[in-house]
Write a protein that holds these residues in place. Structure first.
Motif, mmCIF file in Angstrom:
data_model
loop_
_atom_site.group_PDB
_atom_site.id
_atom_site.type_symbol
_atom_site.label_atom_id
_atom_site.label_comp_id
_atom_site.label_asym_id
_atom_site.label_seq_id
_atom_site.Cartn_x
_atom_site.Cartn_y
_atom_site.Cartn_z
ATOM 1 N N THR A 125 -0.233 24.276 45.626
ATOM 2 C CA THR A 125 0.004 25.701 45.860
ATOM 3 C C THR A 125 0.425 26.474 44.613
ATOM 4 O O THR A 125 0.407 27.703 44.622
ATOM 5 C CB THR A 125 1.090 25.893 46.938
ATOM 6 N N ASP A 126 0.820 25.793 43.555
ATOM 7 C CA ASP A 126 1.267 26.493 42.346
ATOM 8 C C ASP A 126 0.061 27.122 41.644
ATOM 9 O O ASP A 126 -0.853 26.407 41.220
ATOM 10 C CB ASP A 126 1.959 25.499 41.405
ATOM 11 N N HIS A 128 -0.284 28.340 38.693
ATOM 12 C CA HIS A 128 -0.456 27.877 37.316
ATOM 13 C C HIS A 128 -1.193 26.537 37.287
ATOM 14 O O HIS A 128 -2.071 26.318 36.443
ATOM 15 C CB HIS A 128 0.910 27.727 36.629
ATOM 16 N N ASN A 129 -0.844 25.641 38.213
ATOM 17 C CA ASN A 129 -1.522 24.353 38.283
ATOM 18 C C ASN A 129 -2.983 24.515 38.677
ATOM 19 O O ASN A 129 -3.868 23.886 38.097
ATOM 20 C CB ASN A 129 -0.811 23.428 39.281
#
Length: 263
Positions: A125-126, A128-129
């Motif tokens: 869910t991040d 950036h990832n």
């Protein structure tokens, strides 16, 4: 902010790039992108509908190519642009408002080049990832990334900035049921490898020579049991015992590299 301007010079390469890809149900309403790589890639994407570009004169002049005639541009100072994005966002003098990309369905990528891997993200869910994984997927020639329609970040400026332009070129498929999507990949001939730190086999041992889907779970939780059950094999990256795990985007990059250099 200055008034809108109509100039032929001052454009990214909108409409010139062929093969731009839709990203699935990415967001409701408009999407706001920032930063040179993200904005320039969006301007290059013929599948992206643009609404308005805010820019400093210096950043606009640095774009590669020309804006089409009557493109909605508004000159802005750096302080004005800072009000259009989240705090401390590195906008680099460019903020673009545009429509989300159109839906892309799984069968559209399964009919493509099966020699290229698919990256499947289970509740990562991040943003950036996810953006970093999009960038690695593009760098190592993956055919697509696949996420759930829910439990995945929407298309956004954060994802686009982290992806450094790859959000416009890497197919992003959103599905309602990830387990069912993995079944469809198996039917299409893909060997599904789930990355799990507790697995006995190393990734190199589990990696086949044929079509492969790389399945990664969220940091901390890892793959959900049901998703792991829908993998043909579980494998681990052979990291030092001094480290418990890798960031999911780093793990994806290593797995994609290993898949790319297979004989």
């Amino acid at each position: 902010m200055a008034k809108n301007v109509d100039k032929k010079a001052l454009r990214g390469r909108a409409g010139r790039m062929q093969g731009g890809r839709g990203s699935g149900r990415s967001a409701a309403g408009v999407v706001r992108l920032w930063g040179r790589h993200a904005v320039e890639a969006a301007l290059m994407n013929p599948n992206r509908q643009h609404k308005k570009l805010w820019a400093t004169r210096e950043a606009l002049e640095a774009l590669d190519g020309e804006l089409p005639e009557n493109f909605p541009v508004e000159y802005a100072a750096v302080t004005d642009l800072a009000r259009l994005v989240t705090r401390d966002t590195p906008h680099q003098g460019l903020v673009l408002e545009c429509e989300p990309l159109e839906d892309l369905h799984l069968d559209e990528v399964l009919d493509g080049d099966s020699s290229r891997p698919i990256v499947v993200l289970d509740q990562v869910t991040d943003p950036h990832n996810v953006g970093a994984i999009l960038r690695s997927a593009a760098a190592f020639n993956a055919v697509a990334i696949v996420t759930q329609d829910r439990h995945a970040p929407p298309e956004s400026g954060v994802v686009a900035k982290s992806a450094s332009g790859a959000m416009e070129t890497m197919p992003w498929v959103r599905v309602v049921n990830l387990a069912r999507a993995l079944d469809e990949m198996a039917d299409a001939g893909y060997w599904r490898i789930g990355l799990a730190g507790e697995a006995e086999a190393t990734f190199a041992e589990a990696l086949p020579t044929g079509p492969v889907a790389l399945v990664l779970g969220a940091e901390g939780e890892g793959l959900r049991h049901n998703i792991a059950q829908h993998c043909d094999a579980l494998a681990r990256l052979p990291i030092s015992e001094q480290m418990e795990s890798l960031n999911v985007s780093n793990a994806a990059a290593i797995a994609l590299y290993a898949a790319a250099i297979r004989n």
